[in-house]
Design a protein around this motif. Structure first.
Motif, PDB file in Angstrom:
ATOM      1  N   HIS A 181      13.135  13.499  75.636  1.00 13.14           N
ATOM      2  CA  HIS A 181      13.557  12.631  76.727  1.00 13.14           C
ATOM      3  C   HIS A 181      13.967  11.300  76.097  1.00 13.14           C
ATOM      4  O   HIS A 181      13.144  10.598  75.518  1.00 13.14           O
ATOM      5  N   ILE A 199      15.453   7.442  76.320  1.00 12.03           N
ATOM      6  CA  ILE A 199      15.576   6.308  77.258  1.00 12.03           C
ATOM      7  C   ILE A 199      16.269   5.164  76.523  1.00 12.03           C
ATOM      8  O   ILE A 199      15.788   4.710  75.484  1.00 12.03           O
ATOM      9  N   TRP A 200      17.412   4.755  77.047  1.00  5.36           N
ATOM     10  CA  TRP A 200      18.138   3.636  76.427  1.00  5.36           C
ATOM     11  C   TRP A 200      18.092   2.407  77.326  1.00  5.36           C
ATOM     12  O   TRP A 200      18.394   2.505  78.518  1.00  5.36           O
ATOM     13  N   GLN A 201      17.755   1.288  76.731  1.00  5.56           N
ATOM     14  CA  GLN A 201      17.789   0.015  77.451  1.00  5.56           C
ATOM     15  C   GLN A 201      18.547  -0.963  76.559  1.00  5.56           C
ATOM     16  O   GLN A 201      18.026  -1.450  75.560  1.00  5.56           O
ATOM     17  N   LYS A 242      25.012  -9.138  70.693  1.00  6.83           N
ATOM     18  CA  LYS A 242      23.826  -8.588  71.332  1.00  6.83           C
ATOM     19  C   LYS A 242      22.997  -9.691  71.981  1.00  6.83           C
ATOM     20  O   LYS A 242      23.025 -10.851  71.549  1.00  6.83           O
ATOM     21  N   MET A 254      18.296 -10.363  66.432  1.00  7.48           N
ATOM     22  CA  MET A 254      16.978  -9.735  66.421  1.00  7.48           C
ATOM     23  C   MET A 254      16.405  -9.762  65.003  1.00  7.48           C
ATOM     24  O   MET A 254      17.141  -9.647  64.030  1.00  7.48           O
ATOM     25  N   ASP A 270      24.839  -5.249  64.946  1.00  2.00           N
ATOM     26  CA  ASP A 270      24.120  -4.454  65.928  1.00  2.00           C
ATOM     27  C   ASP A 270      22.692  -4.251  65.430  1.00  2.00           C
ATOM     28  O   ASP A 270      22.468  -4.084  64.226  1.00  2.00           O
ATOM     29  N   SER A 271      21.752  -4.256  66.334  1.00  5.43           N
ATOM     30  CA  SER A 271      20.365  -4.040  65.897  1.00  5.43           C
ATOM     31  C   SER A 271      19.515  -3.591  67.078  1.00  5.43           C
ATOM     32  O   SER A 271      19.878  -3.829  68.238  1.00  5.43           O
ATOM     33  N   MET A 297      11.825   9.330  73.390  1.00  2.76           N
ATOM     34  CA  MET A 297      12.245   8.206  72.544  1.00  2.76           C
ATOM     35  C   MET A 297      12.773   7.084  73.415  1.00  2.76           C
ATOM     36  O   MET A 297      13.511   7.320  74.373  1.00  2.76           O
ATOM     37  N   ALA A 298      12.389   5.859  73.054  1.00  2.00           N
ATOM     38  CA  ALA A 298      12.917   4.669  73.720  1.00  2.00           C
ATOM     39  C   ALA A 298      13.744   3.891  72.715  1.00  2.00           C
ATOM     40  O   ALA A 298      13.335   3.733  71.560  1.00  2.00           O
ATOM     41  N   TYR A 299      14.908   3.434  73.158  1.00  2.00           N
ATOM     42  CA  TYR A 299      15.784   2.624  72.310  1.00  2.00           C
ATOM     43  C   TYR A 299      15.984   1.286  73.015  1.00  2.00           C
ATOM     44  O   TYR A 299      16.508   1.250  74.130  1.00  2.00           O
ATOM     45  N   VAL A 300      15.567   0.219  72.371  1.00  2.00           N
ATOM     46  CA  VAL A 300      15.671  -1.093  73.025  1.00  2.00           C
ATOM     47  C   VAL A 300      16.286  -2.104  72.061  1.00  2.00           C
ATOM     48  O   VAL A 300      16.016  -2.078  70.856  1.00  2.00           O
ATOM     49  N   ASP A 301      17.116  -2.984  72.608  1.00  2.00           N
ATOM     50  CA  ASP A 301      17.736  -3.997  71.752  1.00  2.00           C
ATOM     51  C   ASP A 301      17.335  -5.396  72.204  1.00  2.00           C
ATOM     52  O   ASP A 301      18.137  -6.321  72.196  1.00  2.00           O
ATOM     53  N   ARG A 353      10.163  -6.593  78.442  1.00  2.00           N
ATOM     54  CA  ARG A 353      11.224  -5.578  78.595  1.00  2.00           C
ATOM     55  C   ARG A 353      10.989  -4.408  77.645  1.00  2.00           C
ATOM     56  O   ARG A 353      11.185  -3.251  77.999  1.00  2.00           O
ATOM     57  N   VAL A 354      10.574  -4.745  76.416  1.00  2.00           N
ATOM     58  CA  VAL A 354      10.293  -3.682  75.436  1.00  2.00           C
ATOM     59  C   VAL A 354       9.152  -2.817  75.950  1.00  2.00           C
ATOM     60  O   VAL A 354       9.227  -1.582  75.948  1.00  2.00           O
ATOM     61  N   ALA A 392      10.063  -0.266  78.577  1.00  2.00           N
ATOM     62  CA  ALA A 392      10.720   0.934  78.034  1.00  2.00           C
ATOM     63  C   ALA A 392       9.700   1.828  77.325  1.00  2.00           C
ATOM     64  O   ALA A 392       9.758   3.063  77.439  1.00  2.00           O
ATOM     65  N   ALA A 428       8.627   5.693  78.137  1.00  2.00           N
ATOM     66  CA  ALA A 428       8.642   6.777  77.140  1.00  2.00           C
ATOM     67  C   ALA A 428       7.285   7.462  77.061  1.00  2.00           C
ATOM     68  O   ALA A 428       7.204   8.699  76.963  1.00  2.00           O
ATOM     69  N   TRP A 472      20.521   2.736  65.366  1.00  2.00           N
ATOM     70  CA  TRP A 472      19.192   2.506  65.918  1.00  2.00           C
ATOM     71  C   TRP A 472      18.999   3.199  67.267  1.00  2.00           C
ATOM     72  O   TRP A 472      17.864   3.458  67.671  1.00  2.00           O
ATOM     73  N   ASP A 473      20.100   3.503  67.958  1.00  3.17           N
ATOM     74  CA  ASP A 473      19.952   4.085  69.296  1.00  3.17           C
ATOM     75  C   ASP A 473      20.253   5.579  69.311  1.00  3.17           C
ATOM     76  O   ASP A 473      20.734   6.115  70.304  1.00  3.17           O
TER      77      ASP A 473
END
Lengths: 428, 459
Positions: A40, A42-44, A64, B1, B47-48, B61-65, B71-72, B75, B79, B336-337
């Motif tokens: 699963h 999850i992108w934020q 960013k 970041m 990008d990071s 999996m969680a991908y956070v920027d 906020r992190v 997410a 997950a 990273w994502d």
């Protein structure tokens, strides 16, 4: 969250023109195989896609959230002076735009639920096993240029299921925007139901009348969409060079780029330079009506932008082809000797200018005789050219489907397409 | 970041899972394109972000920027919650690695300006002479990544990569012929071999002027000698991809597909005992070079096929657990994502002991296919096709006239079984290999020697 007002003010002072597109995304994906979930995701994410110009010098970048904005802009200012002038660039669209309103507040998709339903549908139709994925996406998209400001919510979902019965497979997909409907159960079910248990044979080379299901048609039509871009034409790589106003396809073909269709996942309100998007007729009864343009390519060709920036290189957003009058069941029952191809992948070109390619059919390549599916073929390839295929389209199904699969089929809505004399080759 | 939250993230998810790992990845990339002599576009990006994997009842999996902890944490909580659903949850642990590695060369990519890049592109454009289509693109990436996991691994890696590709097209009356090539290296601009690139462009254009006038082949059976570019793509497509174990196990079935090796008993015979195929991420300077994969596992060379039989699969932490083996360091993620998948690095056919001349001298009626244009392969990596670009007839051991676009449309077993002699040369080409959804393009080399195949159908 980015403060686009403040950011615009800074860009206004530093550059001649700018287009800043902000994306704040919250996406989910469920991947599954062999009947259970693998992952699963999850992108934020939050990002600014930035285009700036100084005279005819241009550069694109991403910024960013949390980046040192002042430093990023200073950096961009330094780098743009290192870029040579871009002769094709003549400024972004400076006309005031009016944007469509989209209310997506109440719409959303649940990736877990879609995945469960897709698996259930495949199982209920008797699959031995299945694999697939589901996306549920929500983005806030805003644009700021020196001339326009706009925003909309992008909400969409995508379902892909491949089912197996023994050593045979079937694959189906679907996508939806805010006004569409996405029945994951039905997609899963169809992917298994469409597997026809007929004898397997090695395919035979030749030219055949072929019915391409929407996924197979999408693999060919969307892979060939590069030819509509004015940038490709200017570069000398389009098979549609010097063809506006000419017959490029069978008279029954009406093809559009339609980012206004919110039933599909790839709807968008403005392009990358802030031009409001609209439904663009590309092929009207077989005649090429226009290339896809940004403001710069339009000025270069002395025409109007179509709202397809890519400021330097325009592209299609969501290709849609009108269906015809014949039900798919009738297309098959009327076929005396031909092929029915459910899906195809790995399309590669020998030559972009002539659109010569091959692609490998999969998930159901059926030999049809006297209206009946009699054999399943293996080891074959569609080897032909896109301009020839467009001209050889002889019938279109009444039914159309929203299809999108990986990078093989870009978001589109297509009918079943019958092509006469399609080139089929085989492995030896 | 800055990556400052990495330890906090691991502590948080580690206490709420059976296994967790986290990566912080920064990618600085630049690129420019020149089209038909004119500057087309340039892009620059920083990008990071964090990729966090949580294993419980299943894997999420969680991908956070963002480095805003609230906020992190939101997410991560999501997950953790999703990972408690049922699903596959086996993951290879292995030993804890503590390592730092770097491959940025002596002439750092970040010391080169956009002006330098444009200068190279203009020089490349000038090498294409009178080609009617000339598109040259150059890009580089500087990547820094820190990987940590709940078993105590900490791997800090830094590398840079450079990629050059071109497309040239030549017109003659109503005919058109095109060629594209790709080049890539890991390290700095001291690795960047512009002389090789410019020589290739010049030769390519000059060849196209002759190919465009050449006749098509009269279809038939021939002995075929393939050049290293063909050996390389064959190694990649029909040895590398089918030995990615996630394909064999069906995880990629709805996307890039499965493998003709699914359900087979191993070792499985794939062809002639002359054929061995290697994948080696540790080949210095190669475009797919790495010393630790994106799951913190030490990389090493592996034989995919050895003397005509399957030998080893490409496996990451997930597929290693399914197999009950150690990961062999094939877990790669393009950003990273993106999730780490079982991937290739530098895949090549192991050279033999034939000289170029020895390969030809025994060929009475044959075709030499040195390079290719169009290619593709089915989703089990079996039914494949390569359309020749630079190609010639061979008569009694001598290279004769050119032929235009000969087609080798065959299958994996037939191809490898037909190999009766393998050259001692070895050359590599670069490429971006796609897999996964969202699609991840990872940098690879593919290569091999010249090889002789007996009695192949060419059309």
């Amino acid at each position: 969250m980015f403060d686009l007002d403040r950011i615009s003010e800074i860009f206004d002072k530093k550059f001649d023109e700018y287009a800043i597109e902000m994306h704040v995304n919250r996406d989910e994906q469920v991947r599954f195989s062999n009947g259970s979930r693998d992952l699963h995701n999850i992108w934020q994410e939050s990002v600014l896609l930035v285009f700036v110009s100084r005279g005819k010098r241009t550069i694109m970048t991403t910024i960013k959230e949390g980046a040192d904005l002042e430093k990023s802009i200073e950096d961009l200012s330094r780098r743009i002076d290192q870029a040579p002038e871009n002769p094709l660039f003549s400024g972004i669209n400076d006309r005031k735009q009016t944007y469509r309103k989209i209310d997506a507040s109440s719409k959303g998709f649940d990736a877990d639920d879609l995945a469960d339903r897709a698996i259930e549908g495949s199982r209920d139709a008797g699959s031995d096993r299945m694999a697939g994925l589901v996306y549920a996406m929500r983005s806030r998209v805003e644009i700021a240029t020196g001339y326009n400001r706009g925003s909309y919510d992008s909400v969409g979902a995508e379902v892909v299921v491949r089912s197996f019965k023994g050593d045979r497979s079937g694959q189906e997909c679907g996508h939806s925007g805010i006004n569409g409907s996405l029945d994951a159960y039905a997609i899963g079910k169809r992917s298994a139901e469409n597997i026809v248990n007929v004898e397997k044979h090695e395919g035979r080379e030749g030219r055949y009348d072929v019915i391409l299901a929407p996924m197979a048609a999408g693999n060919i039509i969307t892979s060939g969409s590069y030819a509509f871009s004015a940038h490709t034409v200017i570069s000398g790589l389009s098979f549609l060079q010097d063809s506006v106003g000419r017959q490029v396809a069978s008279p029954i073909v009406n093809l559009y780029d339609d980012p206004t269709d919110t039933a599909g996942m790839a709807y968008r309100v403005f392009d990358e330079e802030g031009t409001a998007t609209s439904k663009i007729p590309l092929i009207d009864h077989g005649t090429l009506k226009t290339y896809l343009h940004s403001a710069s390519t339009a000025r270069y060709m002395n025409t109007q932008t179509t709202g397809n920036a890519g400021i330097i290189s325009p592209e299609s957003w969501q290709l849609e082809m009108d269906g015809g009058n014949t039900p798919i069941a009738e297309l098959i029952s009327d076929m005396r000797d031909g092929l029915f191809v459910r899906n195809s992948w790995y399309l590669r070109f020998q030559d972009y200018r002539n659109g010569i390619f091959s692609t490998v059919p999969r998930d159901g390549v059926y030999h049809v005789k006297n209206g009946e599916i009699v054999e399943s073929w293996e080891g074959v390839r569609i080897s032909d050219s896109i301009p020839d295929i467009l001209k050889k389209i002889s019938d279109l199904s009444r039914e159309t489907q929203y299809v999108k699969w990986w990078n093989e089929v870009m978001p589109s809505r297509l009918p079943y397409i019958k092509v006469n004399g399609l080139g089929i080759t085989k492995s030896h | 970041m800055s990556g400052e939250l990495l330890d906090r993230i691991l502590d948080y998810v580690g206490s709420r899972s059976s296994f967790a790992d986290a990566r912080f990845m920064e990618i600085e990339s630049r690129g420019a394109v020149i089209r038909n002599g004119e500057f087309d576009e340039s892009i620059y990006s920083n990008d990071s972000g964090y990729a966090v994997r949580v294993v419980n009842g299943s894997i999420a999996m969680a991908y956070v920027d963002s480095e805003d902890w609230d906020r992190v944490k939101a997410a991560l909580d999501d997950a953790i919650k999703r990972s408690k659903k049922p699903g596959k949850n086996r993951i290879y642990h292995g030993k804890a690695e503590r390592a730092t590695w770097s491959e940025i060369g002596g002439d750092h990519v970040r010391d080169h300006s956009l002006e330098d890049i444009v200068g190279i592109l203009k020089d490349a454009d000038s090498m294409a002479g009178d080609a009617s289509v000339r598109i040259n693109a150059l890009s580089d990436r500087f990547v820094h990544q820190v990987y940590v996991n709940t078993d105590g691994s900490y791997v800090d890696g830094t590398y840079s990569r450079i990629f050059f590709n071109y497309l040239v097209g030549v017109s003659e009356n109503d005919r058109y012929e095109q060629s594209s090539e790709e080049f890539g290296w890991t390290g700095g601009y001291d690795n960047f071999d512009f002389k090789m690139i410019s020589d290739t462009i010049g030769t390519d254009v000059s060849n196209l002027h002759e190919i465009i006038l050449a006749p098509s082949v009269e279809p038939g059976n021939f002995d075929v000698i393939v050049g290293p570019e063909i050996s390389g793509i064959v190694a990649h497509e029909s040895a590398g991809h089918p030995t990615e174990y996630d394909r064999i196990a069906g995880r990629e079935a709805a996307l890039a597909g499965e493998s003709f090796l699914t359900g087979k008993t191993f070792p499985y015979r794939i062809g002639s005992d002359k054929v061995s195929v290697i994948d080696d991420p540790t080949l210095k300077g190669s475009y797919g070079y790495y010393l630790y994969d994106d799951e913190g596992v030490r990389a090493r060379k592996r034989y995919l096929y050895r003397n005509g039989y399957t030998s080893e699969f490409l496996i990451n932490r997930e597929s290693a657990a399914w197999l009950g083996q150690e990961s062999n360091g094939s877990g790669r993620s393009s950003s990273w994502d993106m999730e780490p998948l079982a991937r290739m690095s530098t895949t090549y056919i192991e050279p033999g002991d034939y000289s170029f001349e020895e390969l030809f001298e025994d060929v009475h009626r044959g075709i030499y296919i040195k390079s290719f244009t169009e290619w593709n392969i089915d989703d089990i990596r079996f039914n494949e096709r390569y359309v020749g670009k630079e190609a010639y007839y061979i008569e009694n051991g001598d290279i004769r006239g050119r032929i235009r676009r000969p087609i080798l449309e065959t299958n994996t077993i037939k191809f490898y079984s037909a190999v009766d002699a393998v050259g001692k040369d070895l050359h590599f080409s670069a490429g971006i290999c796609g897999k996964g959804d969202p699609e991840q393009g990872v940098e690879v080399w593919m290569g091999g020697p010249h090889m002789r195949l007996r009695n192949m159908r060419v059309k």
